[in-house]
Design a protein around this motif. Structure first.
Motif, PDB file in Angstrom:
ATOM      1  N   MET A 185      36.720  32.052  35.591  1.00 47.08           N
ATOM      2  CA  MET A 185      36.328  30.723  36.038  1.00 47.08           C
ATOM      3  C   MET A 185      37.276  29.689  35.463  1.00 47.08           C
ATOM      4  O   MET A 185      37.482  29.626  34.249  1.00 47.08           O
ATOM      5  N   THR A 186      37.880  28.871  36.323  1.00 49.72           N
ATOM      6  CA  THR A 186      38.788  27.836  35.857  1.00 49.72           C
ATOM      7  C   THR A 186      37.996  26.595  35.462  1.00 49.72           C
ATOM      8  O   THR A 186      36.826  26.426  35.806  1.00 49.72           O
ATOM      9  N   ALA A 187      38.669  25.682  34.764  1.00 52.08           N
ATOM     10  CA  ALA A 187      38.019  24.459  34.281  1.00 52.08           C
ATOM     11  C   ALA A 187      37.524  23.578  35.424  1.00 52.08           C
ATOM     12  O   ALA A 187      36.606  22.773  35.243  1.00 52.08           O
ATOM     13  N   SER A 188      38.113  23.732  36.618  1.00 47.46           N
ATOM     14  CA  SER A 188      37.723  22.893  37.753  1.00 47.46           C
ATOM     15  C   SER A 188      36.273  23.121  38.176  1.00 47.46           C
ATOM     16  O   SER A 188      35.675  22.279  38.855  1.00 47.46           O
ATOM     17  N   ILE A 189      35.697  24.233  37.769  1.00 48.34           N
ATOM     18  CA  ILE A 189      34.333  24.581  38.170  1.00 48.34           C
ATOM     19  C   ILE A 189      33.290  24.053  37.189  1.00 48.34           C
ATOM     20  O   ILE A 189      32.114  23.894  37.532  1.00 48.34           O
ATOM     21  N   LEU A 190      33.702  23.749  35.981  1.00 47.51           N
ATOM     22  CA  LEU A 190      32.751  23.358  34.934  1.00 47.51           C
ATOM     23  C   LEU A 190      31.812  22.215  35.341  1.00 47.51           C
ATOM     24  O   LEU A 190      30.610  22.272  35.051  1.00 47.51           O
ATOM     25  N   PRO A 191      32.301  21.171  36.038  1.00 44.90           N
ATOM     26  CA  PRO A 191      31.383  20.085  36.412  1.00 44.90           C
ATOM     27  C   PRO A 191      30.305  20.512  37.410  1.00 44.90           C
ATOM     28  O   PRO A 191      29.313  19.784  37.577  1.00 44.90           O
ATOM     29  N   TYR A 192      30.486  21.644  38.052  1.00 47.37           N
ATOM     30  CA  TYR A 192      29.560  22.070  39.099  1.00 47.37           C
ATOM     31  C   TYR A 192      28.585  23.152  38.639  1.00 47.37           C
ATOM     32  O   TYR A 192      27.684  23.535  39.379  1.00 47.37           O
ATOM     33  N   LYS A 193      28.786  23.640  37.436  1.00 45.17           N
ATOM     34  CA  LYS A 193      27.929  24.725  36.950  1.00 45.17           C
ATOM     35  C   LYS A 193      26.466  24.279  36.902  1.00 45.17           C
ATOM     36  O   LYS A 193      26.159  23.146  36.556  1.00 45.17           O
ATOM     37  N   ASN A 194      25.583  25.218  37.266  1.00 46.39           N
ATOM     38  CA  ASN A 194      24.154  24.953  37.154  1.00 46.39           C
ATOM     39  C   ASN A 194      23.438  26.249  36.788  1.00 46.39           C
ATOM     40  O   ASN A 194      24.076  27.292  36.598  1.00 46.39           O
ATOM     41  N   ASP A 195      22.138  26.170  36.695  1.00 48.71           N
ATOM     42  CA  ASP A 195      21.350  27.325  36.253  1.00 48.71           C
ATOM     43  C   ASP A 195      21.025  28.287  37.391  1.00 48.71           C
ATOM     44  O   ASP A 195      20.314  29.270  37.180  1.00 48.71           O
ATOM     45  N   TYR A 196      21.530  28.010  38.587  1.00 47.51           N
ATOM     46  CA  TYR A 196      21.152  28.817  39.743  1.00 47.51           C
ATOM     47  C   TYR A 196      22.164  29.920  40.064  1.00 47.51           C
ATOM     48  O   TYR A 196      21.922  30.768  40.912  1.00 47.51           O
ATOM     49  N   VAL A 197      23.317  29.878  39.404  1.00 49.16           N
ATOM     50  CA  VAL A 197      24.332  30.921  39.588  1.00 49.16           C
ATOM     51  C   VAL A 197      24.548  31.634  38.258  1.00 49.16           C
ATOM     52  O   VAL A 197      24.841  30.992  37.245  1.00 49.16           O
ATOM     53  N   ASP A 198      24.382  32.919  38.269  1.00 49.32           N
ATOM     54  CA  ASP A 198      24.609  33.733  37.066  1.00 49.32           C
ATOM     55  C   ASP A 198      26.090  34.087  37.012  1.00 49.32           C
ATOM     56  O   ASP A 198      26.575  34.872  37.823  1.00 49.32           O
ATOM     57  N   VAL A 199      26.821  33.475  36.075  1.00 44.46           N
ATOM     58  CA  VAL A 199      28.272  33.650  35.995  1.00 44.46           C
ATOM     59  C   VAL A 199      28.629  34.600  34.858  1.00 44.46           C
ATOM     60  O   VAL A 199      28.216  34.398  33.719  1.00 44.46           O
ATOM     61  N   LEU A 200      29.405  35.627  35.188  1.00 51.66           N
ATOM     62  CA  LEU A 200      29.883  36.583  34.195  1.00 51.66           C
ATOM     63  C   LEU A 200      31.405  36.492  34.171  1.00 51.66           C
ATOM     64  O   LEU A 200      32.074  36.950  35.094  1.00 51.66           O
ATOM     65  N   VAL A 201      31.957  35.836  33.132  1.00 52.38           N
ATOM     66  CA  VAL A 201      33.390  35.538  33.132  1.00 52.38           C
ATOM     67  C   VAL A 201      34.191  36.314  32.107  1.00 52.38           C
ATOM     68  O   VAL A 201      35.400  36.156  32.016  1.00 52.38           O
ATOM     69  N   GLY A 202      33.558  37.143  31.315  1.00 52.69           N
ATOM     70  CA  GLY A 202      34.335  37.908  30.347  1.00 52.69           C
ATOM     71  C   GLY A 202      34.315  37.305  28.967  1.00 52.69           C
ATOM     72  O   GLY A 202      33.356  36.635  28.578  1.00 52.69           O
ATOM     73  N   ASN A 203      35.402  37.515  28.216  1.00 56.48           N
ATOM     74  CA  ASN A 203      35.423  37.083  26.813  1.00 56.48           C
ATOM     75  C   ASN A 203      35.362  35.559  26.688  1.00 56.48           C
ATOM     76  O   ASN A 203      35.709  34.827  27.603  1.00 56.48           O
ATOM     77  N   GLU A 204      34.912  35.094  25.546  1.00 57.48           N
ATOM     78  CA  GLU A 204      34.775  33.665  25.291  1.00 57.48           C
ATOM     79  C   GLU A 204      35.716  33.211  24.171  1.00 57.48           C
ATOM     80  O   GLU A 204      35.495  32.182  23.551  1.00 57.48           O
ATOM     81  N   MET A 205      36.757  33.987  23.898  1.00 55.20           N
ATOM     82  CA  MET A 205      37.682  33.647  22.822  1.00 55.20           C
ATOM     83  C   MET A 205      38.571  32.473  23.220  1.00 55.20           C
ATOM     84  O   MET A 205      39.019  32.376  24.363  1.00 55.20           O
ATOM     85  N   ASP A 206      38.802  31.573  22.275  1.00 56.23           N
ATOM     86  CA  ASP A 206      39.660  30.421  22.541  1.00 56.23           C
ATOM     87  C   ASP A 206      41.080  30.868  22.870  1.00 56.23           C
ATOM     88  O   ASP A 206      41.599  31.821  22.312  1.00 56.23           O
ATOM     89  N   ASN A 207      41.701  30.153  23.820  1.00 53.10           N
ATOM     90  CA  ASN A 207      43.094  30.388  24.222  1.00 53.10           C
ATOM     91  C   ASN A 207      43.335  31.776  24.797  1.00 53.10           C
ATOM     92  O   ASN A 207      44.466  32.276  24.814  1.00 53.10           O
ATOM     93  N   LYS A 208      42.267  32.420  25.260  1.00 50.49           N
ATOM     94  CA  LYS A 208      42.397  33.731  25.902  1.00 50.49           C
ATOM     95  C   LYS A 208      41.796  33.656  27.301  1.00 50.49           C
ATOM     96  O   LYS A 208      40.773  33.015  27.504  1.00 50.49           O
ATOM     97  N   PRO A 209      42.447  34.307  28.282  1.00 52.06           N
ATOM     98  CA  PRO A 209      41.859  34.311  29.630  1.00 52.06           C
ATOM     99  C   PRO A 209      40.473  34.935  29.605  1.00 52.06           C
ATOM    100  O   PRO A 209      40.244  35.928  28.915  1.00 52.06           O
ATOM    101  N   LYS A 210      39.552  34.356  30.355  1.00 53.04           N
ATOM    102  CA  LYS A 210      38.175  34.853  30.353  1.00 53.04           C
ATOM    103  C   LYS A 210      38.023  35.987  31.372  1.00 53.04           C
ATOM    104  O   LYS A 210      37.164  35.941  32.255  1.00 53.04           O
ATOM    105  N   TYR A 211      38.844  37.009  31.229  1.00 54.98           N
ATOM    106  CA  TYR A 211      38.774  38.146  32.136  1.00 54.98           C
ATOM    107  C   TYR A 211      37.732  39.141  31.657  1.00 54.98           C
ATOM    108  O   TYR A 211      37.498  39.307  30.461  1.00 54.98           O
ATOM    109  N   LEU A 212      37.151  39.829  32.616  1.00 55.41           N
ATOM    110  CA  LEU A 212      36.245  40.930  32.292  1.00 55.41           C
ATOM    111  C   LEU A 212      37.055  42.190  32.047  1.00 55.41           C
ATOM    112  O   LEU A 212      38.166  42.340  32.561  1.00 55.41           O
ATOM    113  N   SER A 213      36.477  43.105  31.297  1.00 53.71           N
ATOM    114  CA  SER A 213      37.102  44.430  31.191  1.00 53.71           C
ATOM    115  C   SER A 213      36.920  45.130  32.533  1.00 53.71           C
ATOM    116  O   SER A 213      36.035  44.777  33.320  1.00 53.71           O
ATOM    117  N   ARG A 214      37.752  46.096  32.809  1.00 55.51           N
ATOM    118  CA  ARG A 214      37.642  46.815  34.080  1.00 55.51           C
ATOM    119  C   ARG A 214      36.292  47.507  34.214  1.00 55.51           C
ATOM    120  O   ARG A 214      35.720  47.610  35.305  1.00 55.51           O
TER     121      ARG A 214
END
Length: 217
Positions: A185-214
């Motif tokens: 998920m890119t930063a452009s989506i952050l203003p639109y986030k709500n509780d109705y979509v369950d988002v699974l974006v991967g790791n939450e480490m700073d300065n690391k891409p939020k990719y999921l493992s395969r």
């Protein structure tokens, strides 16, 4: 070291891909088509260079990495963007691109990266189902609607997923339907986030891409 091993493995894979490209191109007949769908940008470049010498008709699928042209956050993404721009500049006979949505195609043509006659897009037919009576009922179980891949406003209109989900908030509460976003998920989506979509974006480490493992993906 692990870096040396990874580098060696990378060059081994790239060499194998280049050999495979040459083998495929040499075997192609006059009426054949090649559909190229790879996300390794260096392999994409090698294929485009090789394709200069072959006339076989080819469609190359453009993936989310194209967004780095407009929004690169680090050196690797900047290099990825540079390679994609170089790929677009290299001219090869009977070479076409396929975007996975109309928005991306319009932007790339508008900014001069591609020409109208060398890029196609996948049509996503839709109907104004929010204002119409439902005609079909699949089952009484929960319907899952998912967005797989990078969630981005500019290239994919992904923010609309959250708007649609909000329109169905009552059905979501009753477990009749669910909305999920899976990938990056890119930063452009952050203003639109709500509780109705369950988002699974991967790791939450700073300065690391939020990719999921395969495995998770």
């Amino acid at each position: 070291s692990s870096v040396f091993i990874k580098s060696l493995n990378y060059f081994r894979k790239e060499s194998f891909r280049i050999f495979s490209f040459v083998h495929i191109l040499n075997k192609c007949k006059k009426d054949d088509w090649i559909v190229l769908s790879i996300t390794t940008f260096t392999s994409f470049l090698w294929f485009k260079i090789l394709k200069v010498f072959y006339k076989v008709k080819t469609i190359a699928v453009l993936h989310g990495e194209v967004s780095f042209i407009y929004n690169a956050k680090n050196i690797l993404e900047q290099f990825d963007a540079f390679i994609h721009k170089l790929i677009f500049k290299i001219k090869a006979p009977n070479f076409y691109y396929l975007t996975l949505n109309k928005i991306e195609k319009q932007i790339l043509i508008r900014d001069g990266y591609l020409k109208e006659n060398e890029v196609f897009e996948i049509e996503h037919p839709y109907t104004n189902f929010l204002d119409s009576e439902p005609r079909y009922y699949i089952s009484n179980s929960c319907i899952n609607i998912g967005h797989i891949g990078t969630l981005d406003k500019l290239t994919k209109n992904s923010h609309l997923l959250f708007e649609v989900a909000e329109a169905f908030k009552n059905e979501i509460k009753e477990s009749k339907i669910s909305f999920k976003g899976i990938g990056l998920m890119t930063a452009s989506i952050l203003p639109y986030k709500n509780d109705y979509v369950d988002v699974l974006v991967g790791n939450e480490m700073d300065n690391k891409p939020k990719y999921l493992s395969r495995a998770e993906y």
